[in-house]
Design a protein around this motif. Structure first.
Motif, PDB file in Angstrom:
ATOM      1  N   PHE A 102       0.822  -1.215   0.000  1.00  0.00           N
ATOM      2  CA  PHE A 102       0.000   0.000   0.000  1.00  0.00           C
ATOM      3  C   PHE A 102       0.860   1.272   0.000  1.00  0.00           C
ATOM      4  O   PHE A 102       0.506   2.280   0.607  1.00  0.00           O
ATOM      5  N   LYS A 103       2.002   1.245  -0.703  1.00  0.00           N
ATOM      6  CA  LYS A 103       2.895   2.414  -0.790  1.00  0.00           C
ATOM      7  C   LYS A 103       3.124   2.764  -2.254  1.00  0.00           C
ATOM      8  O   LYS A 103       3.086   1.909  -3.136  1.00  0.00           O
ATOM      9  N   ARG A 104       3.370   4.056  -2.479  1.00  0.00           N
ATOM     10  CA  ARG A 104       3.682   4.521  -3.821  1.00  0.00           C
ATOM     11  C   ARG A 104       5.160   4.276  -4.118  1.00  0.00           C
ATOM     12  O   ARG A 104       5.987   4.217  -3.229  1.00  0.00           O
ATOM     13  N   MET A 105       5.462   4.163  -5.412  1.00  0.00           N
ATOM     14  CA  MET A 105       6.840   4.057  -5.871  1.00  0.00           C
ATOM     15  C   MET A 105       7.181   5.363  -6.592  1.00  0.00           C
ATOM     16  O   MET A 105       6.391   5.860  -7.391  1.00  0.00           O
ATOM     17  N   LYS A 106       8.340   5.931  -6.291  1.00  0.00           N
ATOM     18  CA  LYS A 106       8.726   7.197  -6.915  1.00  0.00           C
ATOM     19  C   LYS A 106      10.193   7.134  -7.363  1.00  0.00           C
ATOM     20  O   LYS A 106      10.906   6.172  -7.050  1.00  0.00           O
TER      21      LYS A 106
END
Length: 378
Positions: A132-136
């Motif tokens: 449940f985390k974004r990748m940047k």
């Protein structure tokens, strides 16, 4: 529920459930943490205010919204729970407590590595799980299997749309050309079909007219009261009416036959009844004759018995007359044998010899008196 982590478990809320279980041990309830995750919004819940811990179960005060994620994890303090000093006594409980604290910290560190880094899904090792985390900070893709960022899509949007448009125009032209060809083919084929169907229609019209004429003729043969072809032939209606008349006559004959059959059965029943009554009368007459013969035999037997009883009574009277109580003796004189006309008693020996010398009972079992009379009892 995610069971791959040593000290972490995640549930999906349904807006109703309040109690959630977890599989890991803990040293203090304060080390059990709970988070309510709604997309990018992560809220840390407060022990004693938002939730409580009992054994291996968390009870929420308010259920989390449907679709939100509830994360239950353990966060053991890194501060030593056991302090050692020189010359301290090493107790088993303290050593175990320190050992368990180190074990829990090791498990939590492993979970944090998996949480903080990109790890594979515990249920499918071929799938990466972002938890449940974004990748940047991703670079633009180069190979077909590379991940695509939103920046790349926005920058390449015009080119992608142009390529799609060009491909679409080409496909439209191809479809149009194919459509024109197919339209011409359809028109040609349609004209052929129309001509064929027109010919079939004419044939069908002719056949329909012939069928109508045949139908009228069939109707005449079926319903006409006279000969349809003005000959001796008869229509179906005439044959049916004649058959109906014959059928009525047959039914009348059948009814008469059934009546005759019924009368014959009644006569047979009456004859059987008369025969039965005659047999009954004959049986009763035979029984009456038998009973009459039995009565006649009984009457004869009674007559014979009465005659014998009269003879016995007469003998008894004669014997009584021989005894005169007025004649007395000064002493008893006994006869040695029974003697006619004697008033003396007889000795026992004399009686026995007289009895032995004379049969008292005859072959019929009757008692025989000296004068020859018999006495019997029925």
């Amino acid at each position: 529920m995610d069971s791959a982590r040593k000290a972490t478990v995640t549930y999906t809320g349904d807006g109703v459930q309040l109690k959630y279980s977890f599989p890991f041990d803990y040293l203090r309830k304060a080390f059990v943490k709970v988070q309510n995750i709604a997309g990018d919004d992560i809220k840390d819940l407060v022990l004693g205010t938002d939730y409580s811990v009992d054994d291996k179960q968390v009870t929420l005060v308010t259920p989390i919204a449907s679709g939100n994620h509830l994360k239950i994890y353990r966060s053991t303090t890194t501060e030593p729970l056991v302090e050692w000093q020189d010359a301290s006594v090493l107790r088993s409980a303290d050593l175990s407590l320190q050992e368990i604290q180190l074990l829990h910290l090791s498990e939590e560190t492993l979970d944090r590595v998996q949480e903080g880094g990109l790890s594979t899904d515990p249920q499918d090792s071929d799938v990466w799980d972002a938890r449940f985390k974004r990748m940047k900070n991703l670079l633009d893709p180069k190979e077909d299997g590379d991940a695509v960022t939103l920046r790349y899509i926005n920058n390449s949007r015009d080119g992608i749309i142009g390529a799609i448009t060009a491909t679409g125009d080409t496909q439209v032209k191809r479809v149009t050309t194919t459509g024109d060809t197919q339209d011409a083919r359809v028109v040609s084929t349609g004209n052929t079909y129309v001509n064929t169907m027109t010919g079939l229609k004419d044939v069908a019209t002719t056949k329909a007219s012939e069928s109508a004429d045949s139908a009228e003729l069939s109707k005449a043969w079926a319903m006409s009261s006279t000969s349809p072809d003005n000959t001796d032939s008869k229509s179906s209606k005439i044959w049916a009416e004649e058959a109906k008349g014959h059928a009525g006559n047959a039914k009348t004959s059948e009814a008469n036959a059934k009546t005759s059959e019924t009368n014959a059965k009644s006569s047979e029943t009456n004859a059987n009844s008369y025969m039965t009554n005659a047999n009954t009368y004959m049986t009763n007459a035979s029984d009456s004759a038998t009973k009459a013969k039995a009565s006649e035999d009984n009457a004869k037997t009674s007559e014979t018995n009465a005659a014998k009883s009269a003879q016995s009574a007469d003998a008894s009277a004669k014997a009584a007359a021989l005894y005169d109580p007025s004649v007395k003796q000064d002493k008893l004189t006994f006869d040695t044998t029974p003697t006619a006309g004697s008033t003396n008693p007889v000795t026992s020996d004399g009686i026995k010899k007289a009895i032995d010398a004379k049969t008292v009972f005859n072959s019929n079992g009757y008692l025989v008196f000296p004068d020859g009379t018999e006495m019997w009892v029925k």
